[in-house]
Design an enzyme around this catalytic site. Structure first.
Site, PDB file in Angstrom:
ATOM      1  N   GLU A 294      22.235  57.415  47.046  1.00  0.00           N
ATOM      2  CA  GLU A 294      23.713  57.506  46.453  1.00  0.00           C
ATOM      3  C   GLU A 294      24.044  56.442  45.369  1.00  0.00           C
ATOM      4  O   GLU A 294      25.083  55.855  45.745  1.00  0.00           O
ATOM      5  CB  GLU A 294      24.503  57.357  48.093  1.00  0.00           C
ATOM      6  CG  GLU A 294      24.425  58.411  48.889  1.00  0.00           C
ATOM      7  CD  GLU A 294      25.317  58.336  50.201  1.00  0.00           C
ATOM      8  OE1 GLU A 294      25.732  59.297  50.676  1.00  0.00           O
ATOM      9  OE2 GLU A 294      25.273  56.931  50.689  1.00  0.00           O
TER      10      GLU A 294
HETATM   11  C1  TNX Z   1      24.857  58.809  53.818  1.00  0.00           C
HETATM   12  S1  TNX Z   1      22.225  59.434  54.310  1.00  0.00           S
HETATM   13  C2  TNX Z   1      24.338  57.835  53.697  1.00  0.00           C
HETATM   14  C3  TNX Z   1      24.824  56.653  54.377  1.00  0.00           C
HETATM   15  C4  TNX Z   1      26.034  57.217  55.273  1.00  0.00           C
HETATM   16  C5  TNX Z   1      25.775  58.500  55.910  1.00  0.00           C
HETATM   17  C6  TNX Z   1      26.758  58.547  57.067  1.00  0.00           C
HETATM   18  C7  TNX Z   1      22.077  58.231  53.246  1.00  0.00           C
HETATM   19  C8  TNX Z   1      20.819  57.942  52.697  1.00  0.00           C
HETATM   20  N1  TNX Z   1      23.155  57.699  53.182  1.00  0.00           N
HETATM   21  O1  TNX Z   1      25.296  55.675  53.477  1.00  0.00           O
HETATM   22  O2  TNX Z   1      26.410  56.235  56.298  1.00  0.00           O
HETATM   23  O3  TNX Z   1      25.669  59.313  55.047  1.00  0.00           O
HETATM   24  O4  TNX Z   1      26.350  59.947  57.462  1.00  0.00           O
END
Ligand code: TNX
Length: 484
Positions: A294
């Protein structure tokens, strides 16, 4: 039993009964700590003396003639004369003892003396894992969990033959591991958590204690330093890590994707080199997770530059790279492990395929199946739902070998169930999200494909309830299961 063993046969007309004069025998000094752990627990619940002796015993742990059983495989025989657990390694014996504890009545896990009888129906078991990586992740940054809380978590998850503890140690909301060369990371960057309350962090001694305790439960710690996004806590602690040299405020809400290390500054890589070195020095396992997920505030070309440089620093510090699947868009060093967190999104699947083309192996954490922070149903008070609602059946009913198209079976290293803690600020809430879903993911990682069956799994899962009751676990009584 969960995970279902590879092969199990009943020995009809035979029952093992643990009596007050029972002993625990071992023929390999490496099994001493395992015998001790078993004895400590069974003395507590049975009130028996259970002396540990060299050679054989009523319960015998043996590594004699077991070379063919592999690193984690074991055999167990319980009959009228005793119990024998055989394995090639101490680790294999530990897995076998995990099974033995599940064969005993639930009250064997009690912390006060209980009445017997302490019986096991006669059986022979031959068992070994399908995958070598069977993990669980705990996010200690959105909410901080103390060493004692992490130990309690280890106690509960290691019962299901989970062998990897992925600790998510840094994120926007907090930096949780001491780094001597960058002390403000914890002093300032670790001071808060989601909701604005006091955070916390692990000193080097704290982290060493977690590593030790995990090791005693044959779990390897995989530390994650999330980069280049999810870095607000670091950026707030050191202005020079920011593009404009201005530190943002600490952050205690739950948005994602707004932070990025400065990609084009040398100091960013000096920082990462020192952080990775200090974390690597304290980590006996061979993986270091650099996040990579992300990174919505990192320009894509810069992201690719970053992945190349940051992965090199992990390797330089003696570890193999682990990263979320986005990193596969960049160039990965040999031996990397890529963690797939997609759902049925073809873009994420392409990244997983690209990882495999580069020689990486995959750890599967499909968010709509294995994410322990997803709500069970629309009314679940805790958790998130961006990947959908994840019932117990939904989390269990998938096959790691066929989840991602066009990926060869031998590219799958295993599975992991991540627990993000935006909505979870204490252990009771953690337990509620983890149980009863984690045992299912553990079974997908351990048991052979032929053993996976929702109908029979439900019945075995129902039998875990009395154990959780004895242990005081705040599990969710999912209405799909016919709890005893
Ligand atoms: C996505 S999954 C994220 C996290 C959040 C999560 C909540 C991922 C690699 N990154 O930063 O905590 O969703 O479900």
């Amino acid at each position: 039993m969960i995970p279902q063993p590879t092969a199990q046969q009943a020995l009809p007309d035979q029952t093992f009964t643990l009596e007050s004069d029972a002993t625990i025998g071992l023929d390999d000094a490496a099994a001493r700590a395992i015998a001790d752990q078993l004895a400590v627990q069974l003395r507590r619940s049975t009130g028996f003396a259970l002396p540990i002796q060299e050679g054989t015993g009523t319960i015998a742990l043996s590594t004699k003639g077991a070379e063919s059983l592999g690193a984690e495989g074991y055999e167990l025989r319980a009959d009228a004369s005793g119990v024998v657990v055989t394995a090639a390694t101490a680790e294999g014996l530990f897995r076998g003892v995990t099974t033995l504890r599940q064969l005993l009545p639930a009250k064997a896990d009690a912390d006060t003396t209980q009445d017997g009888p302490w019986e096991i129906a006669g059986t022979t078991i031959s068992d070994a894992p399908r995958y070598s990586y069977r993990g669980v992740m705990l996010d200690v940054t959105r909410h901080f969990f103390t060493v004692d809380q992490v130990k309690h978590f280890i106690d509960l998850v290691s019962r299901y033959k989970i062998n990897q503890l992925h600790l998510h140690l840094s994120d926007d909301q907090g930096w949780r591991i001491q780094v001597d060369s960058w002390p403000r990371l914890t002093e300032y960057g670790g001071s808060l958590q989601v909701g604005g309350g006091a955070g916390g962090s692990y000193t080097k001694d704290d982290y060493a204690e977690i590593v030790r305790y995990a090791g005693e439960h044959y779990m390897t710690v995989v530390p994650e330093i999330d980069t280049p996004g999810h870095t607000n806590a670091a950026l707030a602690s050191y202005p020079e890590l920011n593009k404009g040299d201005v530190a943002p405020e600490l952050y205690t809400e739950t948005e994602v994707g707004f932070s990025s290390l400065a990609i084009d500054k040398d100091v960013t890589y000096e920082f990462l080199d020192e952080v990775f070195r200090e974390v690597a020095e304290q980590t006996p396992g061979d993986l270091l997770h650099l996040g990579g997920d992300e990174a919505h505030s990192t320009e894509h070309g810069e992201y690719l530059t970053f992945v190349a440089k940051a992965t090199e620093l992990v390797v330089k510090n003696g570890k193999r790279v682990m990263g979320w699947h986005e990193v596969a868009d960049g160039t990965l060093p040999a031996g990397s492990v890529v963690q797939y967190w997609g759902t049925e999104d073809p873009k994420a699947q392409v990244l997983a395929q690209r990882a495999v083309e580069q020689g990486a192996t995959l750890v599967l954490s499909p968010a709509n199946r294995s994410y322990l922070d997803m709500k069970y149903h629309a009314e679940t008070p805790l958790g998130l739902d961006w990947a959908g609602l994840v019932s117990v059946e939904q989390s269990y009913s998938w096959n790691p070998a066929t989840l991602i198209p066009n990926v060869p079976a031998d590219a799958i290293a295993g599975v992991e169930a991540p627990l993000w803690t935006e909505t979870l600020d204490d252990l009771a809430k953690v337990e509620f999200m983890v149980f009863p879903r984690l045992p299912g993911i553990a079974e997908l990682g351990w048991s052979s494909e032929e053993a996976l069956d929702w109908e029979t799994y439900q019945e075995r899962l129902a039998e875990e309830a009395p154990r959780w009751e004895v242990l005081g676990v705040n599990f969710y009584r999912a209405p799909e299961i016919d709890w005893r």
